[in-house]
Design a protein around this motif. Structure first.
Motif, PDB file in Angstrom:
ATOM      1  N   GLN A   1       0.819  -1.209   0.000  1.00  0.00           N
ATOM      2  CA  GLN A   1       0.000   0.000   0.000  1.00  0.00           C
ATOM      3  C   GLN A   1       0.853   1.259   0.000  1.00  0.00           C
ATOM      4  N   ALA A   2       1.988   1.202   0.676  1.00  0.00           N
ATOM      5  CA  ALA A   2       2.882   2.360   0.712  1.00  0.00           C
ATOM      6  C   ALA A   2       3.470   2.657  -0.666  1.00  0.00           C
ATOM      7  N   GLY A   3       3.539   1.657  -1.532  1.00  0.00           N
ATOM      8  CA  GLY A   3       4.101   1.840  -2.862  1.00  0.00           C
ATOM      9  C   GLY A   3       3.068   2.044  -3.954  1.00  0.00           C
ATOM     10  N   VAL A   4       1.796   2.049  -3.598  1.00  0.00           N
ATOM     11  CA  VAL A   4       0.718   2.162  -4.581  1.00  0.00           C
ATOM     12  C   VAL A   4      -0.238   3.262  -4.138  1.00  0.00           C
ATOM     13  N   SER A   5      -0.586   4.148  -5.068  1.00  0.00           N
ATOM     14  CA  SER A   5      -1.561   5.185  -4.710  1.00  0.00           C
ATOM     15  C   SER A   5      -2.971   4.596  -4.780  1.00  0.00           C
ATOM     16  N   GLU A   6      -3.911   5.246  -4.137  1.00  0.00           N
ATOM     17  CA  GLU A   6      -5.271   4.719  -4.017  1.00  0.00           C
ATOM     18  C   GLU A   6      -5.990   4.545  -5.348  1.00  0.00           C
ATOM     19  N   ASP A   7      -5.661   5.335  -6.350  1.00  0.00           N
ATOM     20  CA  ASP A   7      -6.383   5.271  -7.621  1.00  0.00           C
ATOM     21  C   ASP A   7      -5.763   4.289  -8.626  1.00  0.00           C
TER      22      ASP A   7
ATOM     23  N   THR B   1      -4.685   0.468 -10.156  1.00  0.00           N
ATOM     24  CA  THR B   1      -5.425  -0.779 -10.351  1.00  0.00           C
ATOM     25  C   THR B   1      -4.788  -1.946  -9.598  1.00  0.00           C
ATOM     26  N   ASP B   2      -5.529  -3.048  -9.565  1.00  0.00           N
ATOM     27  CA  ASP B   2      -5.013  -4.281  -8.965  1.00  0.00           C
ATOM     28  C   ASP B   2      -3.772  -4.764  -9.705  1.00  0.00           C
ATOM     29  N   GLU B   3      -3.705  -4.495 -10.999  1.00  0.00           N
ATOM     30  CA  GLU B   3      -2.539  -4.913 -11.792  1.00  0.00           C
ATOM     31  C   GLU B   3      -1.279  -4.199 -11.290  1.00  0.00           C
ATOM     32  N   VAL B   4      -1.377  -2.932 -11.005  1.00  0.00           N
ATOM     33  CA  VAL B   4      -0.246  -2.177 -10.467  1.00  0.00           C
ATOM     34  C   VAL B   4       0.146  -2.754  -9.111  1.00  0.00           C
ATOM     35  N   TYR B   5      -0.856  -3.087  -8.299  1.00  0.00           N
ATOM     36  CA  TYR B   5      -0.617  -3.701  -6.983  1.00  0.00           C
ATOM     37  C   TYR B   5       0.209  -4.972  -7.151  1.00  0.00           C
ATOM     38  N   ARG B   6      -0.188  -5.827  -8.095  1.00  0.00           N
ATOM     39  CA  ARG B   6       0.553  -7.078  -8.343  1.00  0.00           C
ATOM     40  C   ARG B   6       1.956  -6.783  -8.869  1.00  0.00           C
ATOM     41  N   ASP B   7       2.089  -5.769  -9.719  1.00  0.00           N
ATOM     42  CA  ASP B   7       3.405  -5.411 -10.258  1.00  0.00           C
ATOM     43  C   ASP B   7       4.353  -4.949  -9.149  1.00  0.00           C
ATOM     44  N   VAL B   8       3.858  -4.146  -8.231  1.00  0.00           N
ATOM     45  CA  VAL B   8       4.685  -3.676  -7.114  1.00  0.00           C
ATOM     46  C   VAL B   8       5.158  -4.874  -6.302  1.00  0.00           C
ATOM     47  N   ARG B   9       4.265  -5.806  -6.017  1.00  0.00           N
ATOM     48  CA  ARG B   9       4.610  -7.017  -5.273  1.00  0.00           C
ATOM     49  C   ARG B   9       5.668  -7.828  -6.030  1.00  0.00           C
ATOM     50  N   SER B  10       5.512  -7.989  -7.325  1.00  0.00           N
ATOM     51  CA  SER B  10       6.459  -8.763  -8.133  1.00  0.00           C
ATOM     52  C   SER B  10       7.836  -8.112  -8.179  1.00  0.00           C
ATOM     53  N   VAL B  11       7.864  -6.809  -8.359  1.00  0.00           N
ATOM     54  CA  VAL B  11       9.142  -6.093  -8.408  1.00  0.00           C
ATOM     55  C   VAL B  11       9.851  -6.194  -7.064  1.00  0.00           C
ATOM     56  N   TYR B  12       9.116  -5.981  -6.000  1.00  0.00           N
ATOM     57  CA  TYR B  12       9.699  -6.072  -4.654  1.00  0.00           C
ATOM     58  C   TYR B  12      10.294  -7.466  -4.413  1.00  0.00           C
ATOM     59  N   THR B  13       9.524  -8.501  -4.725  1.00  0.00           N
ATOM     60  CA  THR B  13       9.984  -9.878  -4.523  1.00  0.00           C
ATOM     61  C   THR B  13      11.220 -10.162  -5.364  1.00  0.00           C
ATOM     62  N   ALA B  14      11.252  -9.703  -6.595  1.00  0.00           N
ATOM     63  CA  ALA B  14      12.418  -9.903  -7.464  1.00  0.00           C
ATOM     64  C   ALA B  14      13.651  -9.210  -6.889  1.00  0.00           C
ATOM     65  N   MET B  15      13.468  -8.039  -6.315  1.00  0.00           N
ATOM     66  CA  MET B  15      14.592  -7.306  -5.725  1.00  0.00           C
ATOM     67  C   MET B  15      15.163  -8.065  -4.523  1.00  0.00           C
ATOM     68  N   ILE B  16      14.301  -8.602  -3.685  1.00  0.00           N
ATOM     69  CA  ILE B  16      14.764  -9.364  -2.521  1.00  0.00           C
ATOM     70  C   ILE B  16      15.493 -10.619  -2.978  1.00  0.00           C
ATOM     71  N   ARG B  17      14.942 -11.318  -3.948  1.00  0.00           N
ATOM     72  CA  ARG B  17      15.600 -12.536  -4.451  1.00  0.00           C
ATOM     73  C   ARG B  17      16.965 -12.212  -5.047  1.00  0.00           C
ATOM     74  N   ALA B  18      17.093 -11.080  -5.708  1.00  0.00           N
ATOM     75  CA  ALA B  18      18.397 -10.677  -6.253  1.00  0.00           C
ATOM     76  C   ALA B  18      19.396 -10.425  -5.130  1.00  0.00           C
ATOM     77  N   ALA B  19      18.941  -9.828  -4.044  1.00  0.00           N
ATOM     78  CA  ALA B  19      19.838  -9.583  -2.904  1.00  0.00           C
ATOM     79  C   ALA B  19      20.333 -10.895  -2.316  1.00  0.00           C
ATOM     80  N   LEU B  20      19.478 -11.907  -2.311  1.00  0.00           N
ATOM     81  CA  LEU B  20      19.880 -13.209  -1.761  1.00  0.00           C
ATOM     82  C   LEU B  20      20.877 -13.936  -2.656  1.00  0.00           C
TER      83      LEU B  20
END
Length: 112
Positions: free
Chosen positions: A81-87, A89-108
């Motif tokens: 929610q902190a990375g997505v504005s209220e207006d 879409t759900d697609e953007v919400y999923r994209d933020v989650r995917s990008v975040y997860t990919a970044m963490i996996r890269a750090a590992l």
């Protein structure tokens, strides 16, 4: 569901390192200490107890750091929610989650 801080704290607590350090040789005043980690077949040898202890400290810290990062692989809803504005879409919400997860996996995957 637990908060991210609780998740990370639990992961750090559970990332314990089992080991033993033994004096295995003392020849002509020269010491050899053997370090064995639990679950690892090959022992390591050091010329001083302090060197073996430093290896354990480094290994423990790296294992705890990795556990903390792994615990953060899936972001909590508040983080998304902190990375997505209220207006947006759900697609953007999923994209933020995917990008975040990919970044963490890269750090590992990083090697020291």
């Amino acid at each position: 569901m637990s908060t991210m801080v609780e998740r990370v704290a639990r992961a750090i607590d559970e990332a314990e390192v089992g080991y033993s350090i033994n004096l295995t040789r003392l020849v002509d005043g020269v010491s050899t200490y053997t370090l064995r980690y639990q679950g690892v077949s090959d022992p390591l040898e050091f010329s001083s107890y302090d060197e073996a202890s430093e290896h354990v400290r480094t290994t423990r810290n790296e294992r705890r750091a990795r556990a903390a990062i792994e615990a953060m692989t899936e972001p909590c809803d508040e983080m998304i929610q902190a990375g997505v504005s209220e207006d947006q879409t759900d697609e953007v919400y999923r994209d933020v989650r995917s990008v975040y997860t990919a970044m963490i996996r890269a750090a590992l995957k990083e090697q020291a």
